[in-house]
Write an enzyme that holds these catalytic residues in place. Sequence first.
Site, PDB file in Angstrom:
ATOM      1  N   ASP A  60       0.862  -1.181   0.000  1.00 11.87           N
ATOM      2  CA  ASP A  60       0.000   0.000   0.000  1.00 11.87           C
ATOM      3  C   ASP A  60       0.898   1.230   0.000  1.00 11.87           C
ATOM      4  OD1 ASP A  60      -2.600   1.408   0.356  1.00 11.87           O
ATOM      5  OD2 ASP A  60      -1.700   1.997   2.273  1.00 11.87           O
TER       6      ASP A  60
ATOM      7  N   GLU B  55      -1.932  -1.628  -5.711  1.00 10.30           N
ATOM      8  CA  GLU B  55      -3.216  -1.068  -6.118  1.00 10.30           C
ATOM      9  C   GLU B  55      -3.019  -0.261  -7.395  1.00 10.30           C
ATOM     10  OE1 GLU B  55      -7.018   0.831  -3.708  1.00 10.30           O
ATOM     11  OE2 GLU B  55      -4.982   1.117  -2.974  1.00 10.30           O
TER      12      GLU B  55
ATOM     13  N   ASP C 250      -2.801   1.460   7.213  1.00 11.57           N
ATOM     14  CA  ASP C 250      -1.946   1.143   6.075  1.00 11.57           C
ATOM     15  C   ASP C 250      -1.629  -0.348   5.989  1.00 11.57           C
ATOM     16  OD1 ASP C 250      -1.887   3.855   5.432  1.00 11.57           O
ATOM     17  OD2 ASP C 250      -0.164   4.219   6.725  1.00 11.57           O
TER      18      ASP C 250
END
Length: 231
Positions: free
Chosen positions: A27, A111, A193
Amino acid sequence: QYFASILTENGVIVPAVSFEGKMTGIDVGLTHLAVTSDGSKFDNPHHLSRAANNLKRKQQKLSRKVKGSNNRNKARVLVARVHEHVANASKDWLHKLSRKLVDENQVIAVEDLHVKGMMKNHNLAKAINDVGWGMFTGFLEYKAARVGKGFVKVNRFFPSSKSCSCCMHVQASMPLNIRSWRCDKCGVLHDRDINAAQNIRLEAQRMIAAGIAGTANGVTVRPIRGRKPSV
């Protein structure tokens, strides 16, 4: 400065991509450039912010010079050198971090962020440009492909930040100022996170099991054969 680009064929066969082995979810953020699903956090060095005062002074000197003069050209070169130093320092850090993550894992899951769209937010555009998310994921992707390691991009609309990685319950809302939260359903306390990185990893496992992990070097990647991961 002058640059030459030379395309050659080295005869090295690109290895087949394998999705079997250790997987990590990553992330990205502004405070920490990258947070992995195993809890590791890598700080954002803020190269542009650290050079802001030096850059401001040189740009002010440049603005005072007479247009077309030799002194203005010298001042312009000094400003360009600061920008070059910032760009090189940032690229060096991203190369080292991406190499470390690829060497330590067999599958990388990130992502699929719409960075250009996020840059339209004028409050965050400068910070997003400084951190270099797009360059970082690009480095991860090509480094993984060179050594036959898997690289998976999770859909940008997947609610990684507000989903519980334990029970998959999705919270109603998750403002950016909340850095830790407790699941309304199972009561587990999450670091925002780390939880997001774990969700990215779980979603990548589902994609691999379903055979929709993505592509590598322009070729559709085959799904893992055999036992599927339980998630």
